[in-house]
Write a protein that holds these residues in place. Structure first.
Motif, PDB file in Angstrom:
ATOM      1  N   SER A 145      10.087   5.032   2.476  1.00  0.00           N
ATOM      2  CA  SER A 145       9.451   6.337   2.323  1.00  0.00           C
ATOM      3  C   SER A 145      10.229   7.133   1.286  1.00  0.00           C
ATOM      4  O   SER A 145      11.406   6.873   1.051  1.00  0.00           O
ATOM      5  N   THR A 169       0.853  -1.177   0.000  1.00  0.00           N
ATOM      6  CA  THR A 169       0.000   0.000   0.000  1.00  0.00           C
ATOM      7  C   THR A 169       0.891   1.229   0.000  1.00  0.00           C
ATOM      8  O   THR A 169       1.889   1.265   0.725  1.00  0.00           O
ATOM      9  N   TYR A 170       0.532   2.216  -0.803  1.00  0.00           N
ATOM     10  CA  TYR A 170       1.237   3.502  -0.800  1.00  0.00           C
ATOM     11  C   TYR A 170       0.343   4.510  -0.112  1.00  0.00           C
ATOM     12  O   TYR A 170      -0.843   4.584  -0.398  1.00  0.00           O
ATOM     13  N   ARG A 171       0.933   5.281   0.805  1.00  0.00           N
ATOM     14  CA  ARG A 171       0.154   6.247   1.584  1.00  0.00           C
ATOM     15  C   ARG A 171       0.855   7.601   1.534  1.00  0.00           C
ATOM     16  O   ARG A 171       2.031   7.712   1.857  1.00  0.00           O
ATOM     17  N   ILE A 175       1.832  10.869   3.053  1.00  0.00           N
ATOM     18  CA  ILE A 175       1.942  11.308   4.450  1.00  0.00           C
ATOM     19  C   ILE A 175       2.003  12.829   4.580  1.00  0.00           C
ATOM     20  O   ILE A 175       1.737  13.362   5.638  1.00  0.00           O
ATOM     21  N   GLU A 202       6.302   7.912  -4.906  1.00  0.00           N
ATOM     22  CA  GLU A 202       6.066   6.477  -4.784  1.00  0.00           C
ATOM     23  C   GLU A 202       7.253   5.676  -5.303  1.00  0.00           C
ATOM     24  O   GLU A 202       7.635   4.667  -4.716  1.00  0.00           O
ATOM     25  N   GLU A 224       1.065  -4.168   7.342  1.00  0.00           N
ATOM     26  CA  GLU A 224       0.919  -3.015   8.233  1.00  0.00           C
ATOM     27  C   GLU A 224       2.252  -2.322   8.516  1.00  0.00           C
ATOM     28  O   GLU A 224       2.296  -1.316   9.209  1.00  0.00           O
ATOM     29  N   VAL A 263       5.599  10.143   0.692  1.00  0.00           N
ATOM     30  CA  VAL A 263       4.846   8.892   0.570  1.00  0.00           C
ATOM     31  C   VAL A 263       5.550   7.802   1.360  1.00  0.00           C
ATOM     32  O   VAL A 263       6.786   7.749   1.404  1.00  0.00           O
ATOM     33  N   GLU A 264       4.766   6.927   1.979  1.00  0.00           N
ATOM     34  CA  GLU A 264       5.274   5.718   2.612  1.00  0.00           C
ATOM     35  C   GLU A 264       4.732   4.520   1.865  1.00  0.00           C
ATOM     36  O   GLU A 264       3.619   4.569   1.343  1.00  0.00           O
ATOM     37  N   LYS A 310       3.142  12.643  -6.833  1.00  0.00           N
ATOM     38  CA  LYS A 310       2.901  11.426  -6.063  1.00  0.00           C
ATOM     39  C   LYS A 310       3.613  10.245  -6.710  1.00  0.00           C
ATOM     40  O   LYS A 310       4.166   9.393  -6.018  1.00  0.00           O
TER      41      LYS A 310
END
Length: 91
Positions: A65, A37-39, A41, A75, A60, A54-55, A71
């Motif tokens: 990062s 998953t890319y998030r 931050i 990523e 989990e 991005v992380e 974006k």
């Protein structure tokens, strides 16, 4: 000497970074058996000079990062850092 030091010597890392997201996805699906998953931050700066942070998470756990002017670039940087991190865990 210059060509060897700055181009040839680092060719493996350059190949790895070329499409780090795809390389990481293949690794996650084939060997790690967990989802990526890319998030985002953070997002800062004016519209014409945005910077994104991005992380990338494996399950989990944050495994990398990165930051960049889009974006997509952030990523790629995060995926590259994740690949390096996973590579160091194996060593």
């Amino acid at each position: 000497k210059f060509i060897f030091s700055f181009i040839l010597d680092d060719i493996d890392r350059k190949k790895l970074f070329y499409d780090a997201k795809s390389n990481l996805q293949e690794l996650a699906q084939s060997k790690l058996k967990e989802s990526l998953t890319y998030r985002v931050i953070y997002e800062k700066g004016p519209e014409h000079e945005k910077e994104f942070g991005v992380e990338v998470l494996l399950g989990e756990r944050v495994i990398g990062s990165g930051k960049g002017r889009s974006k997509k670039i952030a990523e790629q940087h995060a995926a590259y850092q994740a690949l390096l991190s996973l590579q160091n865990e194996e060593a």
